[in-house]
Design a protein around this motif. Sequence first.
Motif, mmCIF file in Angstrom:
data_model
loop_
_atom_site.group_PDB
_atom_site.id
_atom_site.type_symbol
_atom_site.label_atom_id
_atom_site.label_comp_id
_atom_site.label_asym_id
_atom_site.label_seq_id
_atom_site.Cartn_x
_atom_site.Cartn_y
_atom_site.Cartn_z
ATOM 1 N N LYS A 9 -62.535 25.334 65.581
ATOM 2 C CA LYS A 9 -61.212 24.927 65.734
ATOM 3 C C LYS A 9 -61.228 23.589 66.352
ATOM 4 C CE LYS A 9 -59.750 29.296 67.473
ATOM 5 N NZ LYS A 9 -59.134 30.082 68.455
ATOM 6 N N SER A 10 -60.308 22.661 65.986
ATOM 7 C CA SER A 10 -60.109 21.180 66.375
ATOM 8 C C SER A 10 -59.604 21.348 67.994
ATOM 9 C CB SER A 10 -59.329 20.376 65.513
ATOM 10 O OG SER A 10 -57.990 20.911 65.442
ATOM 11 N N ASN A 11 -59.781 20.325 68.376
ATOM 12 C CA ASN A 11 -59.300 19.959 70.046
ATOM 13 C C ASN A 11 -58.231 19.051 69.638
ATOM 14 O OD1 ASN A 11 -58.918 19.819 72.640
ATOM 15 N ND2 ASN A 11 -60.774 18.742 73.137
ATOM 16 N N GLY A 12 -56.818 19.577 69.727
ATOM 17 C CA GLY A 12 -55.659 18.670 69.706
ATOM 18 C C GLY A 12 -55.499 17.975 68.463
ATOM 19 N N GLY A 13 -56.172 18.525 67.453
ATOM 20 C CA GLY A 13 -55.818 18.091 66.018
ATOM 21 C C GLY A 13 -57.121 17.015 65.564
ATOM 22 N N TYR A 14 -57.828 16.548 66.626
ATOM 23 C CA TYR A 14 -59.049 15.699 66.448
ATOM 24 C C TYR A 14 -60.194 16.455 65.996
ATOM 25 C CZ TYR A 14 -61.664 11.248 66.731
ATOM 26 O OH TYR A 14 -62.428 10.124 66.307
ATOM 27 N N VAL A 15 -61.034 16.090 64.837
ATOM 28 C CA VAL A 15 -62.071 16.678 64.261
ATOM 29 C C VAL A 15 -63.203 15.873 64.287
ATOM 30 C CG1 VAL A 15 -63.055 17.650 62.355
ATOM 31 C CG2 VAL A 15 -60.381 17.980 62.612
ATOM 32 N N LEU A 16 -64.419 16.582 64.996
ATOM 33 C CA LEU A 16 -65.669 15.849 64.931
ATOM 34 C C LEU A 16 -66.573 16.687 64.064
ATOM 35 C CD1 LEU A 16 -67.742 13.999 66.222
ATOM 36 C CD2 LEU A 16 -67.856 15.253 68.262
ATOM 37 N N VAL A 17 -67.110 15.973 62.906
ATOM 38 C CA VAL A 17 -68.134 16.581 62.097
ATOM 39 C C VAL A 17 -69.408 16.129 62.360
ATOM 40 C CG1 VAL A 17 -68.783 16.381 59.873
ATOM 41 C CG2 VAL A 17 -66.496 16.279 60.260
ATOM 42 N N ILE A 18 -70.428 17.256 62.777
ATOM 43 C CA ILE A 18 -71.480 17.175 63.380
ATOM 44 C C ILE A 18 -72.567 17.830 62.347
ATOM 45 C CG2 ILE A 18 -73.274 17.381 65.318
ATOM 46 C CD1 ILE A 18 -70.620 17.762 66.990
ATOM 47 N N PRO A 19 -72.821 17.236 61.185
ATOM 48 C CA PRO A 19 -73.997 17.986 60.492
ATOM 49 C C PRO A 19 -74.973 18.334 61.107
ATOM 50 C CG PRO A 19 -73.143 15.812 59.416
ATOM 51 C CD PRO A 19 -72.870 15.697 60.809
ATOM 52 N N GLY A 20 -75.559 19.625 60.756
ATOM 53 C CA GLY A 20 -76.502 20.419 61.331
ATOM 54 C C GLY A 20 -76.337 21.333 62.629
ATOM 55 N N ALA A 21 -74.982 20.953 63.171
ATOM 56 C CA ALA A 21 -74.596 21.938 64.350
ATOM 57 C C ALA A 21 -73.863 23.173 63.714
ATOM 58 C CB ALA A 21 -74.084 21.049 65.287
ATOM 59 N N ARG A 22 -73.770 24.135 64.399
ATOM 60 C CA ARG A 22 -73.084 25.352 64.216
ATOM 61 C C ARG A 22 -72.181 25.675 65.515
ATOM 62 N NH1 ARG A 22 -78.592 28.578 62.206
ATOM 63 N NH2 ARG A 22 -78.892 27.561 60.359
ATOM 64 N N PRO A 23 -71.125 26.599 65.120
ATOM 65 C CA PRO A 23 -70.342 26.994 66.369
ATOM 66 C C PRO A 23 -71.105 27.562 67.479
ATOM 67 C CG PRO A 23 -69.321 27.392 64.303
ATOM 68 C CD PRO A 23 -70.739 26.853 63.922
ATOM 69 N N GLY A 24 -71.023 27.053 68.658
ATOM 70 C CA GLY A 24 -71.665 27.722 69.771
ATOM 71 C C GLY A 24 -72.786 26.712 70.431
ATOM 72 N N ASP A 25 -73.221 25.976 69.386
ATOM 73 C CA ASP A 25 -74.132 24.834 69.804
ATOM 74 C C ASP A 25 -73.682 23.896 70.918
ATOM 75 O OD1 ASP A 25 -75.923 25.907 67.993
ATOM 76 O OD2 ASP A 25 -76.089 24.423 66.642
ATOM 77 N N GLU A 26 -74.385 23.434 71.679
ATOM 78 C CA GLU A 26 -74.091 22.399 72.716
ATOM 79 C C GLU A 26 -75.176 21.329 72.218
ATOM 80 O OE1 GLU A 26 -73.993 23.656 76.588
ATOM 81 O OE2 GLU A 26 -72.411 25.344 76.094
ATOM 82 N N VAL A 27 -74.548 20.177 72.242
ATOM 83 C CA VAL A 27 -75.358 19.142 71.610
ATOM 84 C C VAL A 27 -74.891 17.644 72.060
ATOM 85 C CG1 VAL A 27 -75.994 19.972 69.579
ATOM 86 C CG2 VAL A 27 -73.979 18.781 69.508
ATOM 87 N N THR A 28 -75.765 16.719 72.270
ATOM 88 C CA THR A 28 -75.542 15.205 72.954
ATOM 89 C C THR A 28 -75.433 14.481 71.374
ATOM 90 O OG1 THR A 28 -76.361 15.560 74.831
ATOM 91 C CG2 THR A 28 -76.205 13.340 74.007
ATOM 92 N N VAL A 29 -74.279 13.874 70.914
ATOM 93 C CA VAL A 29 -74.415 13.215 69.871
ATOM 94 C C VAL A 29 -74.127 11.791 70.000
ATOM 95 C CG1 VAL A 29 -73.485 15.435 68.616
ATOM 96 C CG2 VAL A 29 -71.922 13.895 69.639
ATOM 97 N N GLU A 30 -74.018 11.233 68.835
ATOM 98 C CA GLU A 30 -73.735 9.702 68.965
ATOM 99 C C GLU A 30 -72.659 9.548 67.799
ATOM 100 O OE1 GLU A 30 -75.718 4.981 68.410
ATOM 101 O OE2 GLU A 30 -77.180 7.083 68.519
ATOM 102 N N ILE A 31 -71.679 9.113 68.134
ATOM 103 C CA ILE A 31 -70.391 8.925 67.203
ATOM 104 C C ILE A 31 -70.888 7.766 66.249
ATOM 105 C CG2 ILE A 31 -68.109 8.545 66.796
ATOM 106 C CD1 ILE A 31 -68.530 10.951 68.286
#
Length: 59
Positions: A9-31
């Motif tokens: 689900k998106s958070n308030g209409g904002y979508v963050l695409v993280i290739p390689g991540a799956r729902p439930g993963d907690e990751v540190t990302v670089e935008i």
Amino acid sequence: MTKATVSRKSNGGYVLVIPGARPGDEVTVEIENARQNIASAEIHEPDSMTGDKTKDRRG
């Protein structure tokens, strides 16, 4: 760097695409690219990833 918990689900209409991540993963990302309602990011550090943690899921 930004910490993110991956969801279907998106958070308030904002979508963050993280290739390689799956729902439930907690990751540190670089935008990498951000627009008004969508951004893409690369996994910098897998804090907690589901499934096979030894396999590189980024392709």
